[in-house]
Design a protein around this motif. Structure first.
Motif, PDB file in Angstrom:
ATOM      1  N   UNK A   1      47.861  74.867  68.455  1.00 28.32           N
ATOM      2  CA  UNK A   1      49.044  74.200  67.893  1.00 28.32           C
ATOM      3  C   UNK A   1      48.671  72.772  67.534  1.00 28.32           C
ATOM      4  N   UNK A   2      48.925  72.401  66.267  1.00 32.86           N
ATOM      5  CA  UNK A   2      48.543  71.075  65.778  1.00 32.86           C
ATOM      6  C   UNK A   2      49.712  70.111  65.700  1.00 32.86           C
ATOM      7  N   UNK A   3      50.810  70.494  66.322  1.00 34.32           N
ATOM      8  CA  UNK A   3      52.006  69.666  66.272  1.00 34.32           C
ATOM      9  C   UNK A   3      53.014  70.161  65.267  1.00 34.32           C
ATOM     10  N   UNK A   4      52.550  71.076  64.382  1.00 31.93           N
ATOM     11  CA  UNK A   4      53.439  71.636  63.357  1.00 31.93           C
ATOM     12  C   UNK A   4      53.541  73.143  63.491  1.00 31.93           C
ATOM     13  N   UNK A   5      52.397  73.826  63.580  1.00 28.52           N
ATOM     14  CA  UNK A   5      52.411  75.286  63.654  1.00 28.52           C
ATOM     15  C   UNK A   5      51.234  75.785  64.472  1.00 28.52           C
ATOM     16  N   UNK A   6      51.360  77.059  64.898  1.00 27.90           N
ATOM     17  CA  UNK A   6      50.288  77.728  65.629  1.00 27.90           C
ATOM     18  C   UNK A   6      49.404  78.503  64.646  1.00 27.90           C
ATOM     19  N   UNK A   7      48.106  78.483  64.899  1.00 26.61           N
ATOM     20  CA  UNK A   7      47.172  79.241  64.067  1.00 26.61           C
ATOM     21  C   UNK A   7      46.091  79.848  64.951  1.00 26.61           C
ATOM     22  N   UNK A   8      45.507  80.957  64.452  1.00 24.32           N
ATOM     23  CA  UNK A   8      44.465  81.638  65.222  1.00 24.32           C
ATOM     24  C   UNK A   8      43.130  80.925  65.062  1.00 24.32           C
ATOM     25  N   UNK A   9      42.335  80.947  66.143  1.00 22.24           N
ATOM     26  CA  UNK A   9      40.989  80.394  66.125  1.00 22.24           C
ATOM     27  C   UNK A   9      39.993  81.520  66.390  1.00 22.24           C
TER      28      UNK A   9
END
Length: 580
Positions: free
Chosen positions: A461-469
């Motif tokens: 989570x970058x403060x805006x949305x969640x993304x897969x790594x």
């Protein structure tokens, strides 16, 4: 409960201030490499015996030096100073209590602390009874010891393996043991009695010199109950399909015997009848303050209580399979697990009886002016410094972990990609774009949060949305922790350990194929991982190496302080401590 935790929060706040002030004159952080190893701080385990001086002063002893105490309100773990199995406990008052161990050690409680008492017993000790603290009889392997308040004297002989002792007076003492052995002391000498059985006898109790009971069996077959009428021993109809391990009564017409597979039988002065215990665990000890206040203890931290009508399971907190641990300081720690919470105040672990008996898997908190705690599982519990509140979650959803950057920025992760966020006022669902089970979460800040889970899932989570790594592994990942956003560790099944350097994830050699459930560190070069069968690994900047944990129970949670104090928690209420 609310008042109790409120007082705790105030005490913690004051302690934090005092610690900050006094810290100026203390030495800096202690290097844990120069400190002692992992030590057992609390363990429910198997419980072997129970005794009390009253309804609000009950002691239970058992596996690896476990001593639990009930004060009428809550249970706490006491420091015994030993790690061998304690199989017997007896006392003459609340400040004169004695416990015996399989290693021949005897402990004495003086109302304040436990210490080793007596010496030179040799071999396993089986039973203790006395008329007072200055007239004690201790029996064991081919030996009977007597304490007169000043000196110990020992009588050795063909006593056999003695397991228990009881008397109506100092001149009427009985000792029973293996192969049907019964000895009697008349104030002058010990003589052998005819028991009429070759069954192993494990416990003896009576209401008078002419009303004595002994119980036992053949381990895996029919249980045996003997009765002495002042003249001879005879066999009673037990109604017991398995052996009996302990006996106690409030009178000649109110006697309880407990044994294998949860067996409890009761004698009303006429006949023995089986009672419903509600447990299938082996029971090893029984005692009561009265006929309507009786305790039975046994395997896996089992404590049962009889209120005069029914038996029920006592939630001592030390039979909890602990899943997570977090602390505000080394003197203020919360551990949560399957239907229970424990709290450590710097001296003892205690059951948080009033908090909840919901199933909890994750805990996180923060100490500002008040102590705030979040615990997650099948619900969300929150302690705001004054009271606990409960937030329900969707049906069939279970939360596995919780972490926050502040009390108004808290994340909880769980089943089917569930991620919830708390903004200080309410919880709301976040889009994770994943359906994987999420088991662990941690972040370096409010805009740098990680979540890990099944099939090697890593979300950010970058403060805006969640993304897969891309983590490079398909192993189920159980926990994640980092020193900062460019030094993050994730652990999981088959000894998997992944490391993130701020750019990409890479696999580290753990040297183990054990299931790893938890990871935590005090610095980038001082990281711990714990998991199945008591495994604990440590990373000190070069490679991972195993540590001796002195336990084989599964470990699920890790937490520590910058001063080198580290706690590991797991099954059966296990708490291990490492540090200075």
């Amino acid at each position: 409960m609310t008042k109790f935790l409120c007082r705790l929060a105030t005490a913690i706040w004051l302690a934090a201030i005092l610690s900050a002030v006094s810290g100026c004159s203390k030495k800096g952080p202690t290097d844990p490499t120069a400190s002692r190893g992992w030590e057992l701080q609390s363990f429910g385990g198997d419980l072997g015996a129970v005794w009390g001086s009253s309804a609000d002063d009950v002691f239970v002893v058992g596996h690896r030096g476990t001593i639990l105490h009930y004060n009428g309100t809550s249970w706490e773990a006491m420091e015994s100073g030993v790690e061998r199995y304690l199989n017997t406990i007896w006392g003459s008052s609340s400040s004169e209590v004695f416990a015996l161990g399989f290693d021949g050690k005897m402990l004495r409680y003086d109302g304040t602390s436990w210490s080793v008492f007596g010496s030179g017993f040799g071999g396993e000790l089986g039973g203790i009874w006395g008329t007072s603290a200055t007239n004690l009889y201790v029996v064991g392997l081919s030996r009977i010891n007597h304490y007169d308040g000043t000196n110990w004297t020992s009588v050795s002989g063909a006593f056999g393996h003695l397991n228990s002792a009881w008397g109506s007076s100092g001149s009427d003492v009985f000792a029973v043991g293996l192969a049907g052995v019964i000895w009697h002391f008349d104030g002058t000498a010990w003589t052998s009695m005819v028991s009429g059985t070759t069954a192993h006898l494990f416990s003896v109790w009576g209401s008078s010199s002419s009303d004595v009971f002994a119980v036992g069996g053949y381990y895996d077959s029919v249980g045996v109950i003997l009765h002495y009428n002042g003249t001879e021993w005879s066999t009673m109809t037990a109604g017991a399909g398995v052996n009996l391990n302990s006996i106690w009564g409030s009178s000649s017409r109110d006697v309880f015997a407990v044994g294998k597979e949860g067996l409890i039988v009761h004698y009303d002065g006429t006949a023995w009848k089986a009672m419903s215990s509600g447990s299938s665990y082996n029971l090893y000890g029984v005692w009561g303050s009265s006929g309507h206040d009786v305790y039975a203890v046994g395997n896996n931290g089992t404590i049962l209580h009889y209120n005069g009508t029914t038996w029920s399971t006592v939630k001592s907190g030390f039979d909890v399979s602990l899943r997570s641990v977090w602390g505000a300081s080394e003197n203020s720690v919360v551990a949560v697990g399957s239907y229970g919470m424990l709290y450590y105040n710097g001296t003892n672990w205690r059951d948080l009886t009033g908090a909840s008996y919901r199933s909890m898997s994750g805990v996180w908190g923060q100490l500002l002016w008040d102590l705030s705690i979040f615990a997650v599982g099948d619900v969300i519990l929150h302690f705001d410094g004054n009271a606990w509140s409960t937030t329900s979650i969707s049906d069939h959803t279970y939360l596995h972990d919780v972490w926050g950057s502040s009390l108004s920025d808290v994340f909880a992760v769980g089943d089917t990609g569930t991620i919830l966020h708390y903004d200080g006022g309410r919880w709301s669902a976040m889009s994770s774009s994943s359906t994987a089970e999420l088991y662990g979460t941690w972040g370096s800040s409010e805009d740098d949060v990680f979540a890990v889970g099944a099939g090697g899932t890593i979300l950010h989570f970058d403060g805006i949305s969640w993304s897969a790594m891309a983590g490079g592994s398909n192993a189920n990942l159980r926990d994640v922790w980092g020193n900062d956003g460019s030094n993050v560790f994730a652990v999981g099944e088959n000894g998997t350990i992944l490391h993130y350097n701020g750019i990409f994830w890479g696999e580290m050699a753990s040297g183990s194929n054990a299931e790893l459930h938890a990871v935590w560190g005090s610095a980038a070069d001082d990281v711990f991982a714990a998991g199945g069968n008591g495994i604990i690994l440590r990373y000190q900047g070069t490679n991972w190496s195993p540590m001796a944990s002195s336990t084989h129970v599964d470990l699920y949670g890790l937490w520590g302080t910058a001063t080198g104090e580290v706690l590991a928690v797991g099954d059966y209420g296990t708490v291990l401590r490492y540090g200075h």
